[in-house]
Design a protein around this motif. Sequence first.
Motif, PDB file in Angstrom:
ATOM      1  N   THR A  91       6.871 -39.725  25.123  1.00 45.77           N
ATOM      2  CA  THR A  91       8.148 -39.632  24.413  1.00 45.77           C
ATOM      3  C   THR A  91       8.529 -40.985  23.826  1.00 45.77           C
ATOM      4  O   THR A  91       8.585 -41.982  24.533  1.00 45.77           O
ATOM      5  CB  THR A  91       9.255 -39.146  25.360  1.00 45.77           C
ATOM      6  N   ALA A  92       8.760 -41.018  22.526  1.00 48.01           N
ATOM      7  CA  ALA A  92       9.087 -42.263  21.825  1.00 48.01           C
ATOM      8  C   ALA A  92       9.285 -41.951  20.351  1.00 48.01           C
ATOM      9  O   ALA A  92       9.020 -40.830  19.899  1.00 48.01           O
ATOM     10  CB  ALA A  92       7.964 -43.290  21.979  1.00 48.01           C
ATOM     11  N   VAL A  93       9.746 -42.943  19.615  1.00 46.19           N
ATOM     12  CA  VAL A  93       9.730 -42.867  18.160  1.00 46.19           C
ATOM     13  C   VAL A  93       8.383 -43.432  17.704  1.00 46.19           C
ATOM     14  O   VAL A  93       7.999 -44.531  18.119  1.00 46.19           O
ATOM     15  CB  VAL A  93      10.883 -43.659  17.532  1.00 46.19           C
ATOM     16  N   TYR A  94       7.702 -42.695  16.887  1.00 50.32           N
ATOM     17  CA  TYR A  94       6.387 -43.097  16.401  1.00 50.32           C
ATOM     18  C   TYR A  94       6.510 -43.587  14.958  1.00 50.32           C
ATOM     19  O   TYR A  94       7.095 -42.920  14.108  1.00 50.32           O
ATOM     20  CB  TYR A  94       5.410 -41.927  16.485  1.00 50.32           C
ATOM     21  N   TYR A  95       5.945 -44.755  14.718  1.00 49.44           N
ATOM     22  CA  TYR A  95       5.968 -45.366  13.389  1.00 49.44           C
ATOM     23  C   TYR A  95       4.546 -45.563  12.887  1.00 49.44           C
ATOM     24  O   TYR A  95       3.658 -45.947  13.667  1.00 49.44           O
ATOM     25  CB  TYR A  95       6.629 -46.740  13.431  1.00 49.44           C
ATOM     26  N   CYS A  96       4.327 -45.348  11.599  1.00 47.24           N
ATOM     27  CA  CYS A  96       3.080 -45.795  11.021  1.00 47.24           C
ATOM     28  C   CYS A  96       3.339 -47.135  10.349  1.00 47.24           C
ATOM     29  O   CYS A  96       4.440 -47.401   9.860  1.00 47.24           O
ATOM     30  CB  CYS A  96       2.504 -44.789  10.022  1.00 47.24           C
TER      31      CYS A  96
END
Length: 124
Positions: A91-96
């Motif tokens: 669980t987290a915010v995923y960034y490219c």
Amino acid sequence: QVQLVESGGGLVQAGDSLRLSCAAAGRSLSTYTMGWVRQDPGKERDIVAAISRSSVSTYYADSVKGRFTISRDNAKNTAYLQVNSLEAEDTAVYYCEASGSYGYITNSEDYRYWGQGTQVTVSS
């Protein structure tokens, strides 16, 4: 410069899968090495996976090896992160993120561009 837009996140159950996408605009994605990082609130961004410009080289954090797969389609100007067997700890915010360097980058702070992120929440 390149603009990145992530999508594909959501609320899922433990064990489920998601496919995160990162659409690039403004420049050809083929001129950037790409990475996916994730961030919990109040914590630093941690690299999850990275891929070189031509997809020859990839890198995975130990915590996701065997479960996550990074890929890219330069013709579509899009990068992907297939996330399988999700765990609550994912669980987290995923960034490219993108950088004009060669090879792949394993330090999230060394990327130059990033998107707004997509939230992945895994319930156990």
